[in-house]
Scaffold this motif. Structure first.
Motif, PDB file in Angstrom:
ATOM      1  N   SER A  34      57.868  36.447  37.557  1.00 13.17           N
ATOM      2  CA  SER A  34      57.202  35.477  38.529  1.00 13.17           C
ATOM      3  C   SER A  34      56.322  36.368  39.218  1.00 13.17           C
ATOM      4  O   SER A  34      55.336  35.769  39.742  1.00 13.17           O
ATOM      5  N   ILE A  35      56.798  37.290  40.248  1.00 10.50           N
ATOM      6  CA  ILE A  35      55.849  38.021  40.956  1.00 10.50           C
ATOM      7  C   ILE A  35      54.696  38.514  40.388  1.00 10.50           C
ATOM      8  O   ILE A  35      53.778  38.466  40.805  1.00 10.50           O
ATOM      9  N   ALA A  36      55.097  39.016  38.963  1.00 11.27           N
ATOM     10  CA  ALA A  36      53.693  39.587  38.349  1.00 11.27           C
ATOM     11  C   ALA A  36      52.639  38.411  38.164  1.00 11.27           C
ATOM     12  O   ALA A  36      51.437  38.793  38.042  1.00 11.27           O
ATOM     13  N   VAL A  40      48.788  38.395  38.985  1.00  9.38           N
ATOM     14  CA  VAL A  40      47.498  37.963  38.203  1.00  9.38           C
ATOM     15  C   VAL A  40      47.078  36.857  38.534  1.00  9.38           C
ATOM     16  O   VAL A  40      45.755  36.945  38.562  1.00  9.38           O
ATOM     17  N   LEU A  41      47.615  35.781  39.021  1.00  7.19           N
ATOM     18  CA  LEU A  41      46.966  34.443  39.277  1.00  7.19           C
ATOM     19  C   LEU A  41      46.046  34.771  40.497  1.00  7.19           C
ATOM     20  O   LEU A  41      44.830  34.331  40.676  1.00  7.19           O
ATOM     21  N   ALA A  42      46.645  35.534  41.531  1.00  4.98           N
ATOM     22  CA  ALA A  42      46.008  35.744  42.642  1.00  4.98           C
ATOM     23  C   ALA A  42      44.674  36.471  42.450  1.00  4.98           C
ATOM     24  O   ALA A  42      43.595  36.131  43.068  1.00  4.98           O
ATOM     25  N   PHE A  43      44.932  37.559  41.687  1.00  2.37           N
ATOM     26  CA  PHE A  43      43.612  38.410  41.320  1.00  2.37           C
ATOM     27  C   PHE A  43      42.533  37.517  40.764  1.00  2.37           C
ATOM     28  O   PHE A  43      41.414  37.672  40.983  1.00  2.37           O
ATOM     29  N   THR A  47      38.761  36.945  42.289  1.00  2.00           N
ATOM     30  CA  THR A  47      37.468  37.260  41.356  1.00  2.00           C
ATOM     31  C   THR A  47      36.938  36.063  41.145  1.00  2.00           C
ATOM     32  O   THR A  47      35.379  36.066  41.332  1.00  2.00           O
ATOM     33  N   PHE A  48      37.527  34.916  40.808  1.00  2.00           N
ATOM     34  CA  PHE A  48      36.413  33.863  40.705  1.00  2.00           C
ATOM     35  C   PHE A  48      35.836  33.241  41.900  1.00  2.00           C
ATOM     36  O   PHE A  48      34.718  32.837  41.858  1.00  2.00           O
ATOM     37  N   TYR A  49      36.533  33.241  43.130  1.00  2.00           N
ATOM     38  CA  TYR A  49      36.045  32.976  44.359  1.00  2.00           C
ATOM     39  C   TYR A  49      34.741  33.788  44.701  1.00  2.00           C
ATOM     40  O   TYR A  49      33.738  33.439  45.012  1.00  2.00           O
ATOM     41  N   GLU A  50      34.952  35.342  44.367  1.00  2.00           N
ATOM     42  CA  GLU A  50      34.052  36.251  44.903  1.00  2.00           C
ATOM     43  C   GLU A  50      32.746  36.044  43.830  1.00  2.00           C
ATOM     44  O   GLU A  50      31.471  36.133  44.301  1.00  2.00           O
ATOM     45  N   TRP A  51      33.077  35.624  42.658  1.00  2.00           N
ATOM     46  CA  TRP A  51      32.023  35.430  41.684  1.00  2.00           C
ATOM     47  C   TRP A  51      31.109  34.333  42.043  1.00  2.00           C
ATOM     48  O   TRP A  51      29.906  34.352  42.050  1.00  2.00           O
ATOM     49  N   HIS A  52      31.721  33.232  42.493  1.00  2.00           N
ATOM     50  CA  HIS A  52      31.086  32.011  42.921  1.00  2.00           C
ATOM     51  C   HIS A  52      30.257  32.245  44.241  1.00  2.00           C
ATOM     52  O   HIS A  52      29.020  31.807  44.374  1.00  2.00           O
ATOM     53  N   ILE A  53      30.571  33.308  45.095  1.00  3.08           N
ATOM     54  CA  ILE A  53      29.841  33.429  46.287  1.00  3.08           C
ATOM     55  C   ILE A  53      28.786  34.604  45.887  1.00  3.08           C
ATOM     56  O   ILE A  53      27.570  34.482  46.194  1.00  3.08           O
ATOM     57  N   GLU A  54      29.067  35.784  45.147  1.00  3.83           N
ATOM     58  CA  GLU A  54      28.147  36.678  44.928  1.00  3.83           C
ATOM     59  C   GLU A  54      27.294  36.578  43.958  1.00  3.83           C
ATOM     60  O   GLU A  54      26.367  37.213  43.588  1.00  3.83           O
ATOM     61  N   ALA A  55      27.715  35.533  42.601  1.00  4.80           N
ATOM     62  CA  ALA A  55      27.007  35.183  41.696  1.00  4.80           C
ATOM     63  C   ALA A  55      26.660  36.471  40.780  1.00  4.80           C
ATOM     64  O   ALA A  55      25.822  36.568  40.098  1.00  4.80           O
ATOM     65  N   SER A  56      27.725  37.450  40.860  1.00  8.03           N
ATOM     66  CA  SER A  56      27.861  38.631  40.006  1.00  8.03           C
ATOM     67  C   SER A  56      29.221  39.048  39.714  1.00  8.03           C
ATOM     68  O   SER A  56      30.205  39.289  40.618  1.00  8.03           O
ATOM     69  N   LEU A  57      29.537  38.807  38.376  1.00  7.67           N
ATOM     70  CA  LEU A  57      31.141  39.280  37.786  1.00  7.67           C
ATOM     71  C   LEU A  57      31.307  40.487  38.223  1.00  7.67           C
ATOM     72  O   LEU A  57      32.588  40.918  38.727  1.00  7.67           O
ATOM     73  N   SER A  58      30.620  41.886  37.900  1.00  7.81           N
ATOM     74  CA  SER A  58      30.976  43.032  38.222  1.00  7.81           C
ATOM     75  C   SER A  58      31.312  43.151  39.688  1.00  7.81           C
ATOM     76  O   SER A  58      32.354  43.993  39.993  1.00  7.81           O
ATOM     77  N   LYS A  59      30.285  42.613  40.414  1.00  7.53           N
ATOM     78  CA  LYS A  59      30.843  42.731  41.970  1.00  7.53           C
ATOM     79  C   LYS A  59      31.919  42.022  42.485  1.00  7.53           C
ATOM     80  O   LYS A  59      32.864  42.416  43.426  1.00  7.53           O
ATOM     81  N   ALA A  60      32.221  40.824  41.815  1.00  4.18           N
ATOM     82  CA  ALA A  60      33.344  40.049  42.198  1.00  4.18           C
ATOM     83  C   ALA A  60      34.788  40.796  41.820  1.00  4.18           C
ATOM     84  O   ALA A  60      35.816  40.890  42.577  1.00  4.18           O
ATOM     85  N   VAL A  61      34.884  41.545  40.639  1.00  2.00           N
ATOM     86  CA  VAL A  61      35.883  42.330  39.990  1.00  2.00           C
ATOM     87  C   VAL A  61      36.244  43.525  40.975  1.00  2.00           C
ATOM     88  O   VAL A  61      37.444  43.841  41.509  1.00  2.00           O
ATOM     89  N   ILE A  62      35.061  44.124  41.169  1.00  5.56           N
ATOM     90  CA  ILE A  62      35.156  45.081  42.412  1.00  5.56           C
ATOM     91  C   ILE A  62      35.865  44.699  43.920  1.00  5.56           C
ATOM     92  O   ILE A  62      36.778  45.509  44.282  1.00  5.56           O
ATOM     93  N   LEU A  67      40.557  44.555  47.481  1.00  9.56           N
ATOM     94  CA  LEU A  67      41.483  43.680  48.143  1.00  9.56           C
ATOM     95  C   LEU A  67      42.971  44.064  47.597  1.00  9.56           C
ATOM     96  O   LEU A  67      44.084  44.042  48.444  1.00  9.56           O
ATOM     97  N   ALA A  68      42.957  44.196  46.327  1.00 11.32           N
ATOM     98  CA  ALA A  68      44.335  44.345  45.740  1.00 11.32           C
ATOM     99  C   ALA A  68      44.783  45.512  46.212  1.00 11.32           C
ATOM    100  O   ALA A  68      45.923  46.032  46.487  1.00 11.32           O
ATOM    101  N   ALA A  69      44.015  46.678  46.188  1.00 15.55           N
ATOM    102  CA  ALA A  69      44.207  47.866  46.646  1.00 15.55           C
ATOM    103  C   ALA A  69      44.578  47.963  47.936  1.00 15.55           C
ATOM    104  O   ALA A  69      45.717  48.609  48.551  1.00 15.55           O
ATOM    105  N   ALA A  70      44.028  47.238  48.952  1.00 19.65           N
ATOM    106  CA  ALA A  70      44.489  47.327  50.235  1.00 19.65           C
ATOM    107  C   ALA A  70      45.755  46.534  50.554  1.00 19.65           C
ATOM    108  O   ALA A  70      46.412  47.183  51.180  1.00 19.65           O
ATOM    109  N   TYR A  71      46.258  45.429  49.680  1.00 21.87           N
ATOM    110  CA  TYR A  71      47.431  44.768  49.943  1.00 21.87           C
ATOM    111  C   TYR A  71      48.356  45.945  49.215  1.00 21.87           C
ATOM    112  O   TYR A  71      49.512  46.121  50.146  1.00 21.87           O
TER     113      TYR A  71
END
Length: 504
Positions: A34-36, A40-43, A47-62, A67-71
């Protein structure tokens, strides 16, 4: 830039909060999947939120990865700091990395030899060892008796959750459930029930003798034949099922069982790995196949008329009295699988080891034969229970590998007399607990001893034994595997008819 730094700071802060207010409290192994999924859902959402803002999938993934690394960085840093500095276990000795993560333990038992690794730690660190971030292993007889004795308030560890959602006599962590189930199982192993089973035990032992007689003078892996014998009896006693392994040497249930349960030998120290991989398609396919077979077998069992006196029938009848059987399905299936898992392996191991010692030390074999020859009827089981040296052989076999020198004189030597004529060789009687003790003592102890005594008595009186060419018996120990139960390595022997006719 400021916004990005703020987001990373918030992610790191969330990691610290997650550890201090969630992960540091309670048990979480069974929720690993469940934690996993949440991670995955949060990631994905980030990604979708950042993609919506940046309009660039690669930048959204990065950005999501950052953020995942910081967490995770903050989470793991907090975990490591707590485990090494703040934990109440920090003063206990043990391997450094074992204090940090249970993956260290897992990495040392990839060959399913946890017994060997723990013995090594015992000799290196002593009686009390920190073997995990939240785990202490105790090696003294006093600790064993306090944990399992009648006054114990201990409950089983998170390892026993690995069978969930199924619930069995051995794996339940709730004492009231265990107490209720124990009463049901005890009915199947009562004195009256064992007396009724005695002819069947002799019948199956006779079949074992018959099958081995067909294989005289050729190398035989005797442990495999003991497995057929004990597995067949387990099916009969547990749920009135005939595997017929002694006749056919093959059954799909045994194949799936042997394929499904070895994983337990590796993930024992970190049950969360099992829960995580079990949620992945085909992650534990061997076990799932075995469970599906068991479920089908149980449904066939339910079609039998009531009144059968096998152990599982007591569980089923209890469930029927409580309401629809489906309501108690997880409990019934859990006990069904448990009986297959633990109902045959211990006896198989004792028989294999006992035969090894009798071959290696023929003077003890001669003494056992002398005792058995003096019986009026070897098929009277009660008479087998009172043979001094015969039973000392069995007790000494149950004692060995490995044991403490401060509890037994010459602890690594095979000296059956310590249980008969030389009791002074036992320094601490509490150290001999092969069947456990207290409310968790093996419910099948008396039946197991009946299987061992009957089979061993018939075999040593019918045949002469020797190691097969190139065999010295050591592979039985070196190849031993530590799963939920212990599986000895192969023992190849050559069987011959006795030169002196056995006394019937």
């Amino acid at each position: 830039m400021i916004s990005s730094f703020l987001n990373l700071s918030l992610a790191a802060g969330l990691g610290l909060i997650s550890h201090r207010f969630y992960f540091i409290h309670g048990e979480h192994d069974r929720y690993a999947d469940s934690i996993a999924r949440v991670a995955v859902l949060a990631f994905g959402l980030i990604t979708f939120y950042e993609w919506h803002i940046e309009a660039s999938l690669s930048k959204a993934v990065i950005q999501a990865i950052s953020l995942a690394a910081a967490y995770c960085g903050a989470l793991f840093t907090s975990m490591f700091f707590y485990r090494l500095v703040q934990s109440p276990l920090t003063h206990l000795p043990g391997p450094f990395w074992a204090k940090v993560t249970k993956l260290y333990h897992v990495g040392h038992i990839l060959r399913a030899d946890n017994y060997r690794y723990m013995n090594k730690l015992f000799h290196q660190y002593g009686d009390v060892i920190r073997t995990g971030p939240n785990e202490v292993t105790l090696f003294t007889p006093e600790a064993f008796n306090q944990i399992y004795g009648p006054d114990s308030r201990c409950i089983r560890g998170v390892y026993y959750d690995m069978m969930l959602p199924l619930v069995s006599l051995v794996t339940t962590r709730h004492k009231h459930i265990h107490t209720h189930k124990r009463k049901l199982w005890d009915q199947g192993f009562s004195i009256k029930a064992l007396e009724a089973l005695e002819p069947k035990v002799y019948e199956y032992a006779d079949e074992l003798v018959h099958q081995l007689r067909q294989r005289l003078k050729t190398p035989v892996e005797i442990g495999r034949w003991f497995e057929y014998f004990t597995f067949d009896l387990m099916g009969l006693v547990g749920f009135n099922y005939k595997f017929n392994l002694l006749q056919t040497q093959k059954h799909v249930a045994l194949d799936m069982y042997n394929a499904g349960h070895p994983v337990l030998g590796v993930v024992t120290p970190a049950p969360w790995i099992y829960h995580l991989t079990a949620a992945i398609p085909y992650g534990q396919e061997g076990y799932h196949m075995f469970a599906r077979w068991a479920e089908g077998g149980l449904r066939e069992k339910l079609k039998e008329p009531s009144g059968q006196r096998d152990v599982l029938n007591y569980v089923i009848e209890d469930a029927r009295q409580r309401g629809p059987v489906e309501q108690s399905w997880k409990h019934i299936l859990g006990d069904y699988i448990l009986f297959i898992t633990a109902g045959s392996d211990p006896q198989r191991q004792v028989l294999t080891n006992a035969l090894y010692y009798l071959i290696r030390y023929p003077e003890h074999l001669s003494q056992v034969r002398s005792e058995l020859s003096g019986l009026e009827d070897i098929r009277n089981y009660k008479s087998l229970q009172y043979l001094t040296h015969f039973n000392a052989i069995i007790k000494e076999t149950l004692r060995l590998n490995p044991r403490r020198e401060d509890c037994f004189v010459n602890a690594t030597d095979f000296i059956p007399e310590r249980f008969s004529t030389k009791p002074e060789l036992i320094l601490d009687k509490k150290a001999w607990q092969p069947w456990s003790l207290g409310e968790y003592q093996c419910v099948g102890k008396n039946l197991g001893l009946m299987e061992i005594r009957v089979a061993l008595a018939l075999l040593v009186m019918q045949f002469d034994w020797e190691f097969a060419p190139g065999e010295d018996g050591q592979q039985m120990f070196e190849g031993l595997l530590d799963f939920f139960t212990t599986v000895p390595g192969p023992l190849n022997v050559v069987i011959k008819e006795r030169s002196i006719a056995p006394t019937e």
